[in-house]
Design a protein around this motif. Structure first.
Motif, PDB file in Angstrom:
ATOM      1  N   LEU A 175       1.696   7.149   6.778  1.00 17.50           N
ATOM      2  CA  LEU A 175       0.894   7.829   7.804  1.00 17.50           C
ATOM      3  C   LEU A 175      -0.314   6.984   8.211  1.00 17.50           C
ATOM      4  N   ARG A 176      -0.748   6.096   7.312  1.00 17.47           N
ATOM      5  CA  ARG A 176      -1.905   5.246   7.590  1.00 17.47           C
ATOM      6  C   ARG A 176      -1.493   3.840   8.008  1.00 17.47           C
ATOM      7  N   GLY A 177      -0.244   3.687   8.410  1.00 18.79           N
ATOM      8  CA  GLY A 177       0.195   2.426   8.994  1.00 18.79           C
ATOM      9  C   GLY A 177       0.686   1.388   8.010  1.00 18.79           C
ATOM     10  N   MET A 178       0.886   1.767   6.743  1.00 14.31           N
ATOM     11  CA  MET A 178       1.358   0.802   5.749  1.00 14.31           C
ATOM     12  C   MET A 178       2.882   0.750   5.728  1.00 14.31           C
ATOM     13  N   LYS A 179       3.415  -0.382   5.272  1.00 16.51           N
ATOM     14  CA  LYS A 179       4.849  -0.494   5.030  1.00 16.51           C
ATOM     15  C   LYS A 179       5.143  -0.012   3.606  1.00 16.51           C
ATOM     16  N   LYS A 180       6.383   0.459   3.410  1.00 24.08           N
ATOM     17  CA  LYS A 180       6.748   1.028   2.120  1.00 24.08           C
ATOM     18  C   LYS A 180       6.486   0.051   0.975  1.00 24.08           C
ATOM     19  N   ARG A 181       6.840  -1.218   1.169  1.00 18.37           N
ATOM     20  CA  ARG A 181       6.661  -2.217   0.109  1.00 18.37           C
ATOM     21  C   ARG A 181       5.188  -2.385  -0.248  1.00 18.37           C
ATOM     22  N   GLN A 182       4.332  -2.352   0.774  1.00 20.79           N
ATOM     23  CA  GLN A 182       2.888  -2.456   0.541  1.00 20.79           C
ATOM     24  C   GLN A 182       2.387  -1.290  -0.309  1.00 20.79           C
ATOM     25  N   VAL A 183       2.843  -0.101   0.032  1.00 13.31           N
ATOM     26  CA  VAL A 183       2.409   1.091  -0.695  1.00 13.31           C
ATOM     27  C   VAL A 183       2.814   0.982  -2.164  1.00 13.31           C
ATOM     28  N   ILE A 184       4.054   0.607  -2.404  1.00 14.40           N
ATOM     29  CA  ILE A 184       4.549   0.531  -3.785  1.00 14.40           C
ATOM     30  C   ILE A 184       3.786  -0.520  -4.584  1.00 14.40           C
ATOM     31  N   ASP A 185       3.513  -1.652  -3.970  1.00 15.68           N
ATOM     32  CA  ASP A 185       2.760  -2.701  -4.671  1.00 15.68           C
ATOM     33  C   ASP A 185       1.352  -2.224  -5.023  1.00 15.68           C
ATOM     34  N   GLU A 186       0.690  -1.586  -4.063  1.00 12.14           N
ATOM     35  CA  GLU A 186      -0.660  -1.080  -4.319  1.00 12.14           C
ATOM     36  C   GLU A 186      -0.637   0.050  -5.347  1.00 12.14           C
ATOM     37  N   MET A 187       0.364   0.914  -5.252  1.00 11.75           N
ATOM     38  CA  MET A 187       0.489   2.020  -6.206  1.00 11.75           C
ATOM     39  C   MET A 187       0.590   1.496  -7.627  1.00 11.75           C
ATOM     40  N   LYS A 188       1.415   0.473  -7.851  1.00  8.88           N
ATOM     41  CA  LYS A 188       1.583  -0.088  -9.197  1.00  8.88           C
ATOM     42  C   LYS A 188       0.263  -0.621  -9.741  1.00  8.88           C
TER      43      LYS A 188
END
Length: 299
Positions: free
Chosen positions: A99-112
């Motif tokens: 919703l904030r313009g991130m790609k799925k891979r980016q989200v997962i990397d930051e989440m980890k």
């Protein structure tokens, strides 16, 4: 880069929730906003986010009027949490990150990275409802910062956390500030504000009754505290001119005095009575200032 709130008023019919509020929060500041329930904090935050329109005045970030398209630049941790209990943590964060313009891979990397930082990497595939209240709050915090916002609004971020997790979250917030994030922060715990914030505003009935650098606010407050540890009764000090409040402690007493000069008279008065183990003049606490300006204890 700064957040400017310029003569902002918000009215609901005959009720004025925010009244001619003017503040400027500079880049990389940790700014505390305090107030009892109904003081206007949440309304102010919602106007900054663009969820509410001011009745009067203007709010700008980096010179631009706040708009919904700025969603990617702002992070918000609301006082009332809003996670989907049936979703797995990873799915929850991917949804909010996208919703904030991130790609799925980016989200997962930051989440980890964030789950490792909070020592809970195993929670990625757990449903939110399986987590404790404190760990749900960590996930909500991650959701508010995963897109690396320029401006972060934290409304009661430590509510419900045990002391260990409070310290974890404090370190995370300070790290974000060091990386250049501007942080607007509210808390019912005065010691957290004193520890983390350089600048603050106390709201009362929608108005800013105290505003400025925390150190300057405390130094400009005429009333001071005197802490005394002594091996004799100090009760006679209650009646001394300039002593506004007397509180007995296990080791002596804490006195609130009208101004710094009164401390000299107190010291002279006790010097002939016996052994004094501690005599310390202190700046007023933020809680003292809040009670004086708002008229209620804030816990």
């Amino acid at each position: 880069m700064s957040l400017r709130i310029n003569h902002v008023t918000k009215q609901y019919g005959n009720v004025t929730a925010v009244d001619q509020l003017t503040l400027e929060i500079q880049r990389n500041q940790m700014f505390g906003v305090l107030g009892a329930n109904g003081a206007g904090k949440t309304t102010t935050f919602r106007m900054i986010l663009g969820l509410l329109d001011p009745s009067e005045g203007e709010i700008t970030w980096n010179g631009q009027t706040i708009a919904k398209r700025m969603n990617e630049k702002i992070g918000y941790l609301p006082e009332e949490r809003g996670l989907y209990p049936k979703l797995k943590v990873v799915d929850q964060l991917v949804y909010l990150g996208r919703l904030r313009g991130m790609k799925k891979r980016q989200v997962i990397d930051e989440m980890k990275l964030w789950l490792d930082r909070f020592h809970v990497p195993e929670y990625a595939n757990k449903r939110v409802e399986e987590l404790s209240k404190g760990n749900q709050q960590k996930v909500q915090f991650i959701a508010s910062v995963i897109h690396k916002p320029e401006l972060l609004i934290l409304d009661e971020p430590f509510s419900g956390l045990d002391p260990v997790n409070v310290e974890l979250l404090k370190k995370a917030v300070l790290a974000l500030k060091e990386q250049g994030t501007t942080i607007l922060f509210s808390s019912h715990r005065m010691e957290h504000v004193e520890e983390l914030c350089e600048h603050l505003c106390i709201l009362h009935k929608g108005k800013a009754v105290v505003h400025g650098n925390l150190r300057d606010v405390k130094r400009s407050h005429r009333k001071k505290n005197v802490m005394i540890h002594a091996d004799f009764s100090l009760e006679f000090l209650k009646e001394m001119a300039g002593v506004l409040h007397y509180r007995e402690t296990q080791e002596g007493a804490i006195l609130q005095i009208a101004d710094e000069s009164v401390s000299q008279h107190i010291f002279q008065a006790i010097s002939g009575f016996g052994f004094v183990r501690k005599f310390e003049l202190e700046e007023p606490s933020l809680n003292d200032i809040f009670i004086e300006r708002v008229g209620t204890e804030y816990e």
